[in-house]
Design a protein around this motif. Structure first.
Motif, mmCIF file in Angstrom:
data_model
loop_
_atom_site.group_PDB
_atom_site.id
_atom_site.type_symbol
_atom_site.label_atom_id
_atom_site.label_comp_id
_atom_site.label_asym_id
_atom_site.label_seq_id
_atom_site.Cartn_x
_atom_site.Cartn_y
_atom_site.Cartn_z
ATOM 1 N N THR A 2 -2.230 -11.584 2.238
ATOM 2 C CA THR A 2 -2.134 -10.000 1.848
ATOM 3 C C THR A 2 -1.652 -9.248 3.137
ATOM 4 O O THR A 2 -2.175 -9.509 4.442
ATOM 5 C CB THR A 2 -3.553 -9.681 1.637
ATOM 6 N N PRO A 3 -0.511 -8.633 2.915
ATOM 7 C CA PRO A 3 -0.009 -7.946 4.034
ATOM 8 C C PRO A 3 -0.684 -6.881 4.720
ATOM 9 O O PRO A 3 -1.576 -6.185 3.950
ATOM 10 C CB PRO A 3 1.237 -7.103 3.331
ATOM 11 N N ASP A 4 -0.923 -6.742 5.967
ATOM 12 C CA ASP A 4 -1.867 -5.899 6.497
ATOM 13 C C ASP A 4 -1.121 -4.560 7.209
ATOM 14 O O ASP A 4 -0.216 -4.791 8.162
ATOM 15 C CB ASP A 4 -2.641 -6.684 8.004
ATOM 16 N N ASP A 6 -1.962 -1.982 8.682
ATOM 17 C CA ASP A 6 -2.386 -1.410 10.135
ATOM 18 C C ASP A 6 -1.782 -2.359 11.163
ATOM 19 O O ASP A 6 -1.300 -1.778 12.210
ATOM 20 C CB ASP A 6 -3.894 -1.625 9.999
ATOM 21 N N HIS A 7 -1.191 -3.687 10.916
ATOM 22 C CA HIS A 7 -0.644 -4.548 11.863
ATOM 23 C C HIS A 7 0.528 -4.228 12.133
ATOM 24 O O HIS A 7 1.053 -3.880 13.139
ATOM 25 C CB HIS A 7 -0.970 -5.755 11.314
ATOM 26 N N TRP A 32 6.000 -9.863 3.430
ATOM 27 C CA TRP A 32 6.341 -8.449 3.595
ATOM 28 C C TRP A 32 7.924 -8.247 2.667
ATOM 29 O O TRP A 32 8.109 -7.267 1.954
ATOM 30 C CB TRP A 32 6.923 -7.971 5.074
ATOM 31 N N TYR A 369 4.593 1.048 1.201
ATOM 32 C CA TYR A 369 3.584 -0.129 1.473
ATOM 33 C C TYR A 369 2.241 0.640 1.105
ATOM 34 O O TYR A 369 1.410 -0.060 0.381
ATOM 35 C CB TYR A 369 3.509 -0.568 2.821
ATOM 36 N N ARG A 370 1.983 1.736 1.909
ATOM 37 C CA ARG A 370 0.312 2.138 1.480
ATOM 38 C C ARG A 370 0.001 2.624 0.165
ATOM 39 O O ARG A 370 -0.986 2.406 -0.487
ATOM 40 C CB ARG A 370 0.242 3.416 2.750
#
Length: 374
Positions: A2-4, A6-7, A32, A369-370
């Motif tokens: 799962t894409p992070d 925050d990272h 991504w 993304y968000r």
């Protein structure tokens, strides 16, 4: 994985003067890339073609958007429509390429649809109980005409392109009033070993131009180069140089301005010094580390004159060679442990030496993304 979010957004700041770029993982990871397709390309307005290709009743064009086959058609009454290029019977692709036709006939079982997407005939179904031709229709997608071009959007809830772009169409038509009357003269294609976002980053700043594009900075007056961001697009404007240049011959040019519009996420619209012209650079993701580019030249005539051939040669053999080498080098660097993020260089005056349009792009990426991950 799962894409992070925050990272990859750590270090990004709404103020470009205080911001870092996106984390390198956003340019190299499969997760991504998959999110790019889902969160960005399946939800944004994608350039399809110049209006000339779909001007005639019956004209059609097929394409692939976010890995989905689509087609656009002009029906016999002049209405522009777009559909998933998928038969409602067994999912075969209905059309290929482009052309002119009076109906859409599936090459698998010959189901016949009219140009509004309604099923007209289905072989050997007349005696089937409960089967009603009128209930079968191709799935439509959004399509619009905008500044002499045609765009599509897979997202049925996406706001109209005109509503999202404010004054963009007016600006293009003011600077390129002949755009709808130009004709396709050349297409250049490129396969590039780089993530698509690296290519957009490179396109959106001219901080590198004096270093990497010696001929380009002789073509335009870099002291007039101005970059402005607006919602989902940015403008990059400069006057042509007044002296000789080493890029291509502009003697007798009727267009004396370098005008560029970038439309989120991957469409680059350009008008260079010379005779009446308009160019579309489409940047199409083809994997985490690969991108396809098409560069279309729309000119006053289908046969370029000597000066236009020279300008096409310059873009193909000089400018693109320089830029492709840059972005492929960056992509290699992104895959090493030596790089994670870089500082955004910001000039509050909005000059070509500033990276604020790149920062603007990163903000749109993170917003997409968000939204998708929320």
């Amino acid at each position: 994985m799962t894409p992070d979010i925050d990272h990859i957004s750590a270090g990004y700041h709404p103020d470009p003067a205080q911001s870092m770029s996106l984390h390198a993982d956003a340019y190299t990871g499969q997760a991504w890339f998959d999110l790019d397709q889902q969160a960005i390309f399946a939800r944004t307005w994608q350039w399809l073609c110049h209006i000339e290709q779909l001007r005639q009743p019956g004209a059609y064009l097929t394409a692939t958007i976010a890995a989905m086959p689509i087609m656009a058609v002009r029906d016999e009454h002049g209405t522009l429509r777009a559909f998933y290029n998928v038969c409602k019977h067994r999912a075969h692709e209905l059309l290929t390429g482009s052309g002119v036709r009076r109906s859409i006939i599936c090459p698998y079982h010959a189901w016949n649809f009219d140009l509004t997407g309604r099923l007209r005939r289905a072989r050997n179904t007349g005696a089937m109980p409960g089967f009603d031709l009128a209930t079968v229709c191709l799935d439509q997608i959004q399509v619009t005409e905008f500044a002499g071009m045609i765009y599509v959007n897979l997202d049925p809830h996406a706001p109209p392109l005109h509503a999202q772009t404010q004054a963009l169409e007016t600006d293009i038509l003011t600077r390129a009033p002949d755009i709808a009357h130009l004709t396709l003269a050349r297409r250049l294609t490129y396969d590039i070993a780089s993530n698509w976002k690296n290519i957009i980053d490179n396109f959106l700043e001219c901080y590198h131009c004096h270093v990497a594009h010696k001929d380009f900075v002789s073509l335009v007056d870099m002291s007039t180069y101005q970059v402005t961001t607006h919602g989902i697009y940015s403008t990059h404007m400069a006057q042509a140089g007044t002296g000789g240049n080493t890029a291509y011959d502009v003697t007798g040019a009727t267009v004396t301005e370098h005008a560029v519009w970038w439309l989120w996420p991957n469409t680059c619209l350009l008008r260079y010094p010379g005779r009446g012209n308009f160019m579309v650079l489409q940047i199409i993701p083809d994997g985490p580390g690969r991108t396809r580019e098409t560069w279309d030249f729309y000119l006053e005539t289908a046969d370029p004159d000597a000066a236009e051939l020279d300008s096409i040669r310059y873009i193909d053999e000089v400018l693109q060679v320089e830029d492709i080498a840059l972005v492929e080098s960056v992509q290699r660097g992104m895959r090493t442990p030596a790089y994670t993020q870089g500082k955004i260089v910001y000039d509050p005056a909005g000059s070509g030496l500033s990276e604020h349009a790149l920062h603007h792009f990163h903000g749109l990426v993170l917003d997409a993304y968000r939204h998708a991950l929320s």
